[in-house]
Design an enzyme around this catalytic site. Structure first.
Site, short mmCIF file in Angstrom:
data_model
loop_
_atom_site.label_atom_id
_atom_site.label_comp_id
_atom_site.label_asym_id
_atom_site.label_seq_id
_atom_site.Cartn_x
_atom_site.Cartn_y
_atom_site.Cartn_z
N CYS A 132 -61.62 -36.29 41.96
CA CYS A 132 -60.46 -37.19 41.90
C CYS A 132 -59.85 -37.37 43.28
O CYS A 132 -59.22 -38.39 43.56
CB CYS A 132 -59.42 -36.66 40.91
SG CYS A 132 -58.93 -34.95 41.22
N HIS A 136 -54.84 -32.16 40.26
CA HIS A 136 -55.49 -33.46 40.04
C HIS A 136 -54.83 -34.50 40.94
O HIS A 136 -53.64 -34.41 41.25
CB HIS A 136 -55.33 -33.85 38.57
CG HIS A 136 -55.94 -35.17 38.22
ND1 HIS A 136 -57.29 -35.41 38.31
CD2 HIS A 136 -55.39 -36.32 37.77
CE1 HIS A 136 -57.54 -36.65 37.93
NE2 HIS A 136 -56.40 -37.22 37.60
#
Length: 996
Positions: A454, A827
């Site tokens: 990510c 994330h």
């Protein structure tokens, strides 16, 4: 006597009168009596018991039978013979078409009087065969319950040997066909009792004959895995599993999951039907068996089955939390399904619309069960927030619903996620990406997460949304000798033209991956961005040039042309320059060095330092929406730059800049409030700090991007161990160092240094401070004195006469957010929008695009939220508030785009000219063919997947509409009963829907 009894029973006398006469007959029956009279009375009582049309008649028949069985055993044994019983069982009793339903009750009643007789064994042998035959005929639940009652009371009648095994299997077949046709609560309770009796018989047999358990379970699995059944097997089968000893579970599951003769479709059918069993109210250990089979499938890597079943069943399991009677088991299954489904957010996101309503219902119930379930549900939700961060728009309503409930610590969350994952090898799930049927409604394309990538996806999307950079990359010619830039061009082209909802950046990842990064581990997106830009820059420095059109521009002098042609694309787009000056505090000698940068790394001031008192040369401003053209009077002071949530009152003479939300109400033709001018007044130039020192101060206990830039630009005292070696003094001296920006980049990248090393824990920790992000930023750029005077004469760019500084305005275009508390975990996702020089829907004026300086800042430019494969519409409000709702989600890397001005006019005009002449970038032939082929391939894949999925899904057992449970909860507040969603409530319809 039989005639008298029959006449009394059939008479029209009241029951109390009849009862007295019957008593006399029964008392007389206790006396010695001839065989013929006994036989007549037994025939009459049998007739009354089996065909009596009232309960009263059947009761009299029963009483007489019991008296004769007790007082006339020899006659009773003679009457109750094998041939008579065989006739009853095979032919029935009574007129054709109206056969008695009480034959089994009659036999059970009579058996107690012949147990010690010589004919007992013959009768038992007959019944062992006949009950097996009866079960093979698939009797009703009521008749099955009577058989079970008979065999439970008289275990001698249970089939033995091979017949016993067959009996168990056929009894399970019967249970599989049980259906409750009534919706009345009494009838349902009667049905549940009948099922319990039948399954209880199986338990009794298994206790004495354990060898029958596995064949019985095999038959059960055959039933629930069948794909040929027209009607789904009954959930009553759940009552069978509850009696299987748990110590057999591991072996049973291992045998099932390793049996090659069981197809995936059969296995999916079986586990789907087992999950439906969570609604069975009397089952024990059902959840344990369901979870064990799910774990067993994960152990043999049957991930496709697990994914299909989870996505098709999880909403139904969730809806059963409304019912106290099945809540505990449903919650256990839900917890495992969610905590194990870690490769994708799909399963959790299916539940998001329904969580607030369920939470409200459980709070209203106010029971111990509801309170406990709420706390477990909240823990589960926070685990999902942690695992699948980056969806603030979807999570806000859920977060609001559970805000008053306890929040688990990170260690607890990691423990739960760690112990329930299907596999510790993330690459084993790499092929099971979230299913996306079509492109996002935004028209944008997502990027597939290849295992903690990510960090790259968010950076790629931010660069892609930097439209000037994207167009330049897409305009690359073939044979440019820049392999990494070519791969980026292909990636951008697919993001622009692919029909796929999301594409895999695998090729670009392998080409751009820093060699020191650990495969599969989370990385620092800022570190990746620096490495990527440096690689692209160094690659182009070999002599290859991208913008050949700039050579042909008649607007450039030779010197300027030489200046720009010597720049790489990375320098043109992201390159800026900074002057570092060090002044010796003894001799006052100043040494300076100019260096290039592609991003500014902004540290957080110490907590005890007041950034408002920063002594930077010309503090940075953050402004609200306004006209960029300065007012005629350049001597007016700028108002407070801080964005407020409400519009200023008319009485506020020194009102702050207009708030973000009020922009749309100001017409483009209106004059801006004079206090909002962009130029710093002449008085301010004499002492810039006196004007800007307080106005750049954020609210107390908060930070802003200008705070951090001002701290970055403020002088630093070099003393003690950090003294400066002055060449003029030829010794270490106290000194002062200051940084000044001398050239603003076209795209300004700001990295907020949130990760610092904690010497106490020996780990990198994250600074979670909320930092307010201005949508418009003014940056002071140092220019030559003659340039400043020229700019002031033309009233451009907010230059400060005599100060050597000019103001460059930047618009926010991307924000990369890090969710988590460590750089090694968490994330990344990003908010982005496309900022251009032209009004989005405006017409060119005199053939030239309308510049942004002629318009009010366009807050209607659409924001997008990019989170790996998911792309959704968003807003600046969401950007601003994300940390308020999710404290671990903090802005990390910011992209700003410079507005046209003197310093950047050459590049802006060149880009605008290229855009006007060529429109959208035209891709070279090979690239266009590759995209076209991939789009055709995608359509073929879609057709194939649709066919396969249709076959797969058709195999799944069809369940009642699960959402009726949630919808019903809104309307059932006044109902009564024992099993409804509300505490102690729920109509019979609710209960029927729950179980069946």
């Amino acid at each position: 006597m039989d005639k008298i009894l029959e006449a009394v029973v059939m008479s029209s006398y009241p029951n109390n009168v009849k009862q007295g006469l019957v008593r006399r007959v029964i008392e007389a029956a206790k006396q010695p009596m001839d065989s013929e009279q006994c036989w007549s009375m037994l025939e009459l009582s049998t007739k009354l018991y089996l065909t009596g049309d009232t309960k009263y008649k059947r009761e009299i028949g029963k009483e007489v039978l019991e008296v004769y069985g007790h007082y006339h055993p020899e006659e009773f044994e003679e009457f109750f013979n094998v041939r008579f019983l065989l006739s009853l069982l095979q032919e029935g009793y009574g007129p054709l078409g109206k056969r008695s339903h009480y034959v089994l009750d009659y036999i059970q009643l009579g058996l107690q009087f012949v147990l010690e007789s010589p004919s007992a064994n013959s009768i038992f042998s007959l019944l062992r065969i006949e009950v097996l035959r009866k079960v093979c005929e698939r009797p009703s639940p009521k008749q099955c319950a009577k058989i079970s009652k008979l065999l439970t009371q008289h275990p001698q009648c249970i089939p033995t040997g091979k017949h016993q095994l067959l009996f168990c299997q056929q009894l399970i077949r019967c249970i599989g066909q049980f259906q409750c046709v009534s919706e009345g609560e009494e009838e349902i309770m009667e049905f549940l009792e009948q099922v319990n009796k039948v399954s209880g018989l199986l338990q009794r047999i298994w206790r004495t004959q354990t060898s029958a358990i596995l064949p019985s379970l095999k038959e059960l699995f055959t039933i629930i895995s069948s794909t040929e059944e027209q009607e789904a097997p009954s959930n009553a089968l759940a009552s069978v599993v509850q009696f299987v000893p748990l110590e057999l579970m591991d072996g049973v599951i291992r045998n099932l999951t390793n049996d090659d003769s069981i197809t995936d479709v059969q296995m999916m059918m079986a586990i789907g039907r087992m999950i439906d069993w969570v609604s069975w109210p009397l089952g024990k250990n059902i959840d344990k068996w369901i979870i064990a089979l799910l774990k067993g499938l994960a152990a043999v890597k049957k991930f496709s089955i697990l994914i299909e079943v989870t996505l098709s069943k999880i909403e139904k399991v969730f809806s059963k939390l409304l019912y106290p009677i099945v809540r505990e088991g449903a919650l256990s299954v839900l917890q495992y399904m969610l905590l194990s489904f870690q490769h994708s957010h799909e399963a959790f996101h299916l539940l998001l619309p329904h969580i607030p309503r369920l939470v409200a219902s459980l709070k209203k119930e106010d029971s111990n069960s509801a309170t406990s379930s709420l706390e477990q549900l909240a823990e589960l939700i926070h685990c999902m927030f942690f695992r699948f961060s980056g969806f603030p728009d979807l999570y806000e309503p859920v977060l609001e619903a559970v805000k008053a409930l306890p929040i688990p610590n990170e260690d607890r969350i990691k423990h739960l996620l760690g112990q329930n994952a299907w596999t510790s090898q993330k690459n084993e799930l790499a092929c099971f990406y979230p299913r996306l049927a079509s492109k996002s409604e935004t028209g944008k394309i997502g990027l597939i997460n290849l295992g903690n990538t990510c960090y790259m996806n968010s950076i790629i999307q931010s660069l892609f949304m930097a439209s000037d950079f994207r167009h330049s990359v897409l305009n690359l010619t073939e044979g440019n000798s820049q392999p990494l830039m070519t791969k980026l061009q292909w990636l951008f082209a697919f993001l622009e033209h692919s029909q796929r909802p999301a594409i895999s950046p695998e090729s670009f990842l392998s080409a751009s991956w820093p060699p020191w990064f650990t495969p599969g581990a989370q990385q620092d997106c800022s570190e990746y961005l620096k490495y990527l830009l440096d690689r692209l820059h160094e690659e182009e420095k070999t002599g290859k040039r991208i913008y050949q059109k700039l050579k042909e521009s008649s607007l450039m002098s030779q010197a300027v042309e030489h200046h720009y042609l010597n720049k790489t694309l990375i320098e043109k787009m992201f390159g800026g320059k900074m002057m570092t000056k060090i002044r010796c505090l003894k001799c006052l000698n100043v040494s300076s060095r100019e260096e290039a940068f592609t991003d500014l790394s902004l540290a957080f001031p110490p907590s005890d330092r007041n950034v408002c008192g920063s002594t930077s040369i010309l503090p940075v401003e953050e402004v609200g929406p306004q006209f960029i053209e300065p007012p005629e009077n350049a001597g007016q002071l700028m108002g407070s730059p801080w964005i407020r949530r409400k519009a200023p009152m008319a009485s506020d003479h020194a009102a702050p800049s207009m708030s973000v939300e009020t922009l749309g109400f100001q017409e483009p033709g209106e004059a801006a409030n004079p206090v909002h001018g962009n130029d710093v007044g002449v008085d301010a130039a004499k002492d810039p700090l006196s004007t800007f020192g307080e106005q750049t101060c954020a609210p107390k206990d908060s930070r802003s991007v200008p705070d951090l830039i001002n701290y970055f630009l403020s002088p630093e005292r070099l003393t003690a161990e950090n003294k400066y070696h002055c060449e003029k003094c030829a010794s270490l001296q106290d000194a002062e160092k200051v940084a000044e920006l001398t050239e603003g980049p076209h795209y300004l990248i700001l990295t907020l240094l949130r990760f610092s090393f904690d010497p106490r824990t020996m780990k990198r920790k994250k600074i979670l401070d909320n930092v307010s992000i201005p949508v418009v930023l003014k940056l002071p750029i140092l220019v030559a004195p003659e340039e400043t005077e020229e700019v002031c004469r033309h009233g451009k760019d907010g230059a400060v006469p005599g100060s050597g500084f000019m103001t460059v305005v930047y618009d926010l275009c991307s924000v990369v957010v890090h969710s988590g508390i460590s750089s090694e975990s968490g994330h990344y996702y990003c908010y982005s929008r496309e900022c251009t020089d032209t009004v989005p829907h405006g017409q060119p004026r005199d053939g030239v695009p309308k510049p942004a300086s002629d318009k009010q800042l366009d807050f209607e430019i659409q924001w997008y939220l990019f989170n790996d494969t998911r792309v959704s519409f968003s807003s600046f409000e969401s950007v601003s508030n994300v940390t308020s709702f999710f404290p671990k989600d903090t802005a990390y890397v910011l992209f700003y785009r410079q507005r046209p001005g003197r310093q950047s006019c050459l590049l802006h005009e060149a880009l605008a000219e290229a855009g006007r002449l060529h429109g959208e970038p035209s891709l070279h032939k090979d690239l266009m063919e590759a995209i076209s082929k991939d789009n055709i391939l995608f359509l073929q894949e879609q057709e194939k997947e649709a066919r396969n999925r249709a076959a797969y899904i058709s195999a799944l057992p069809k369940s009642p509409l699960w959402w009726r449970d949630l919808d019903r909860d809104k309307d059932d507040d006044s109902s009564s009963g024992g099993c409804s969603p509300a505490a102690g409530g729920g109509g019979s319809g609710s209960f029927h829907g729950l179980v069946f």
